[in-house]
Motif scaffolding. Structure first.
Motif, PDB file in Angstrom:
ATOM      1  N   TRP A   6      -6.397  -4.114  -0.509  1.00 16.06           N
ATOM      2  CA  TRP A   6      -7.606  -3.534   0.059  1.00 16.06           C
ATOM      3  C   TRP A   6      -8.355  -2.799  -1.051  1.00 16.06           C
ATOM      4  O   TRP A   6      -7.789  -2.389  -2.054  1.00 16.06           O
ATOM      5  N   LYS A   7      -9.634  -2.701  -0.861  1.00 14.57           N
ATOM      6  CA  LYS A   7     -10.517  -2.139  -1.883  1.00 14.57           C
ATOM      7  C   LYS A   7     -10.191  -0.665  -2.129  1.00 14.57           C
ATOM      8  O   LYS A   7     -10.076   0.118  -1.199  1.00 14.57           O
ATOM      9  N   GLY A   8     -10.052  -0.324  -3.398  1.00 18.80           N
ATOM     10  CA  GLY A   8      -9.774   1.060  -3.777  1.00 18.80           C
ATOM     11  C   GLY A   8      -8.322   1.450  -3.681  1.00 18.80           C
ATOM     12  O   GLY A   8      -7.989   2.639  -3.792  1.00 18.80           O
ATOM     13  N   ARG A   9      -7.442   0.471  -3.507  1.00 14.56           N
ATOM     14  CA  ARG A   9      -6.017   0.786  -3.344  1.00 14.56           C
ATOM     15  C   ARG A   9      -5.461   1.514  -4.559  1.00 14.56           C
ATOM     16  O   ARG A   9      -4.804   2.557  -4.428  1.00 14.56           O
ATOM     17  N   ASP A  10      -5.699   0.990  -5.740  1.00 10.91           N
ATOM     18  CA  ASP A  10      -5.142   1.591  -6.954  1.00 10.91           C
ATOM     19  C   ASP A  10      -5.742   2.968  -7.227  1.00 10.91           C
ATOM     20  O   ASP A  10      -5.050   3.877  -7.697  1.00 10.91           O
ATOM     21  N   ALA A  11      -7.029   3.137  -6.917  1.00 10.32           N
ATOM     22  CA  ALA A  11      -7.673   4.439  -7.139  1.00 10.32           C
ATOM     23  C   ALA A  11      -7.061   5.501  -6.232  1.00 10.32           C
ATOM     24  O   ALA A  11      -6.791   6.626  -6.662  1.00 10.32           O
ATOM     25  N   VAL A  12      -6.829   5.135  -4.964  1.00  8.45           N
ATOM     26  CA  VAL A  12      -6.227   6.092  -4.028  1.00  8.45           C
ATOM     27  C   VAL A  12      -4.803   6.424  -4.463  1.00  8.45           C
ATOM     28  O   VAL A  12      -4.372   7.585  -4.398  1.00  8.45           O
ATOM     29  N   PHE A  13      -4.069   5.416  -4.930  1.00  6.62           N
ATOM     30  CA  PHE A  13      -2.693   5.680  -5.366  1.00  6.62           C
ATOM     31  C   PHE A  13      -2.672   6.591  -6.584  1.00  6.62           C
ATOM     32  O   PHE A  13      -1.779   7.442  -6.713  1.00  6.62           O
ATOM     33  N   ASN A  14      -3.634   6.440  -7.479  1.00  5.62           N
ATOM     34  CA  ASN A  14      -3.708   7.324  -8.644  1.00  5.62           C
ATOM     35  C   ASN A  14      -3.941   8.773  -8.228  1.00  5.62           C
ATOM     36  O   ASN A  14      -3.458   9.703  -8.888  1.00  5.62           O
ATOM     37  N   MET A  26       5.202   3.686   5.637  1.00  5.61           N
ATOM     38  CA  MET A  26       4.005   2.919   5.987  1.00  5.61           C
ATOM     39  C   MET A  26       2.977   2.976   4.862  1.00  5.61           C
ATOM     40  O   MET A  26       2.341   1.965   4.523  1.00  5.61           O
ATOM     41  N   ALA A  27       2.804   4.158   4.262  1.00  3.58           N
ATOM     42  CA  ALA A  27       1.852   4.277   3.154  1.00  3.58           C
ATOM     43  C   ALA A  27       2.314   3.477   1.945  1.00  3.58           C
ATOM     44  O   ALA A  27       1.513   2.799   1.284  1.00  3.58           O
ATOM     45  N   ALA A  28       3.604   3.537   1.633  1.00  2.00           N
ATOM     46  CA  ALA A  28       4.132   2.788   0.494  1.00  2.00           C
ATOM     47  C   ALA A  28       3.969   1.285   0.713  1.00  2.00           C
ATOM     48  O   ALA A  28       3.657   0.539  -0.223  1.00  2.00           O
ATOM     49  N   TYR A  29       4.182   0.821   1.938  1.00  5.16           N
ATOM     50  CA  TYR A  29       3.987  -0.596   2.258  1.00  5.16           C
ATOM     51  C   TYR A  29       2.531  -1.005   2.025  1.00  5.16           C
ATOM     52  O   TYR A  29       2.249  -2.063   1.456  1.00  5.16           O
ATOM     53  N   ALA A  30       1.607  -0.147   2.440  1.00  9.95           N
ATOM     54  CA  ALA A  30       0.185  -0.448   2.252  1.00  9.95           C
ATOM     55  C   ALA A  30      -0.188  -0.473   0.777  1.00  9.95           C
ATOM     56  O   ALA A  30      -0.970  -1.328   0.332  1.00  9.95           O
ATOM     57  N   PHE A  31       0.363   0.436  -0.008  1.00 11.19           N
ATOM     58  CA  PHE A  31       0.051   0.474  -1.441  1.00 11.19           C
ATOM     59  C   PHE A  31       0.691  -0.673  -2.206  1.00 11.19           C
ATOM     60  O   PHE A  31       0.163  -1.101  -3.233  1.00 11.19           O
ATOM     61  N   ALA A  32       1.807  -1.189  -1.724  1.00 11.16           N
ATOM     62  CA  ALA A  32       2.536  -2.211  -2.471  1.00 11.16           C
ATOM     63  C   ALA A  32       2.186  -3.634  -2.051  1.00 11.16           C
ATOM     64  O   ALA A  32       2.026  -4.508  -2.909  1.00 11.16           O
ATOM     65  N   LEU A  33       2.054  -3.883  -0.744  1.00  8.73           N
ATOM     66  CA  LEU A  33       1.980  -5.259  -0.260  1.00  8.73           C
ATOM     67  C   LEU A  33       0.663  -5.623   0.412  1.00  8.73           C
ATOM     68  O   LEU A  33       0.444  -6.805   0.706  1.00  8.73           O
ATOM     69  N   LEU A  34      -0.197  -4.656   0.670  1.00  9.70           N
ATOM     70  CA  LEU A  34      -1.498  -4.967   1.266  1.00  9.70           C
ATOM     71  C   LEU A  34      -2.576  -4.868   0.191  1.00  9.70           C
ATOM     72  O   LEU A  34      -2.521  -3.995  -0.676  1.00  9.70           O
TER      73      LEU A  34
END
Length: 314
Positions: A137-145, A127-135
């Motif tokens: 939302w603001k701050g997505r890349d920062a949270v993934f880093n 579910m987290a990977a789906y949110a990081f890849a296909l959704l």
């Protein structure tokens, strides 16, 4: 890329290689290639064979023929000692300690623990990977880093905080206490699945959104089936990893009812007096403990090969 298109491309490459003399392999190169492959296979499988050989050898007679490739004085005694089926006198006669471990309970605890961790971790990580890849939302890349930074933190640094947390929750010496720190998600699992969710065709998701499908429906009915081989591969890798874990179960599970098989084998090794371990019994225990892993590989082997093949096709 469809399966038919991929098959046509492979046939085309093979045909071109067969027609081009520069790409055709000589008999000498084929021979050395197969020889190198055979050497790699032997080196890889020999430790497993040696484990099987030792598991069916007499522990006393084994040291008289250390280089024998076949079991020395073939016997089922080591397996019987591990399972607690041999009497103390029979165990001592074959070089054992006369002591035994609750092998069945430890195996059951390991199966429950590894299954709990794998199922919950893969579900939440997907579910987290789906949110990081296909959704979006603001701050997505920062949270993934931040998750990527967590990959560089050695596991040993998290053991003490996790132990204090489990102790405060009153979950020491429980299966849940052993499984809880790894049940939700790991940075590696999220990173692994995120790469494959990127390969999902966005036009399919956009069509589903237009048809009024919810994000949960898109995730469960569209995205997950498309990356199912990769999910199976990750699940098997994580199951094996936590099946072999030793330090954390040793710290948290100190009672008989909460010990895992890795800890149990360590106890079995330490039971032999005079510092001479029951190597035949220990290898028999390791062989029995590896059976669930072999079964999983036999069942999901095709999915693993399919995920590796699809990861190399663009």
């Amino acid at each position: 890329m469809s399966t038919s298109t991929r098959t046509k491309r492979v046939k085309k490459v093979r045909a071109s290689s067969a027609e081009d003399p520069a790409m055709a392999k000589s008999p000498v190169s084929k021979f050395f290639g197969r020889l190198a492959l055979a050497i790699v296979v032997i080196i890889t499988l020999f430790p497993i064979y040696w484990m099987v050989r030792t598991a069916f050898s007499d522990n006393r007679a084994m040291f008289g023929e250390p280089l024998s490739l076949l079991p020395v004085d073939f016997t089922l005694g080591p397996i019987e000692r591990v399972l607690g089926l041999a009497t103390p006198d029979e165990a001592i006669a074959e070089g054992g300690s006369g002591a035994s471990i609750n092998f069945g309970l430890y195996m059951l605890n390991s199966i429950i623990t590894a299954t709990l961790i794998t199922v919950f971790q893969i579900a939440f990580s997907a579910m987290a990977a789906y949110a990081f890849a296909l959704l979006k939302w603001k701050g997505r890349d920062a949270v993934f880093n931040l998750f990527l930074i967590a990959l560089m933190v050695p596991v040993i640094f998290t053991i003490l905080p996790n132990f204090v947390l489990i102790k405060e929750l009153g979950l020491l010496n429980t299966i849940i206490g052993i499984a809880l720190p790894a049940m939700f998600m790991t940075p590696f699992a999220i990173f692994f699945l995120r790469q494959f969710f990127f390969g999902v065709n966005l036009s399919i998701i956009e069509a589903a959104v237009i048809d009024g499908a919810s994000q949960w429906r898109i995730f469960s009915r569209i995205a997950v089936p498309l990356v199912w081989p990769q999910i199976i591969t990750l699940a098997l890798l994580q199951f094996i990893f936590y099946w072999n874990d030793y330090l954390w179960p040793l710290l948290v599970g100190t009672t008989e009812e909460s010990k895992l098989i890795t800890v149990g084998l360590g106890i079995f090794r330490s039971q032999t007096p005079a510092g001479n371990p029951d190597w035949a019994g220990l290898m028999a225990g390791a062989l029995l403990a590896a059976i669930p892993i072999f079964v999983l590989i036999l069942i999901f082997g095709k999915q693993i090969v399919g995920s590796i093949q699809s990861s190399g096709v663009k």
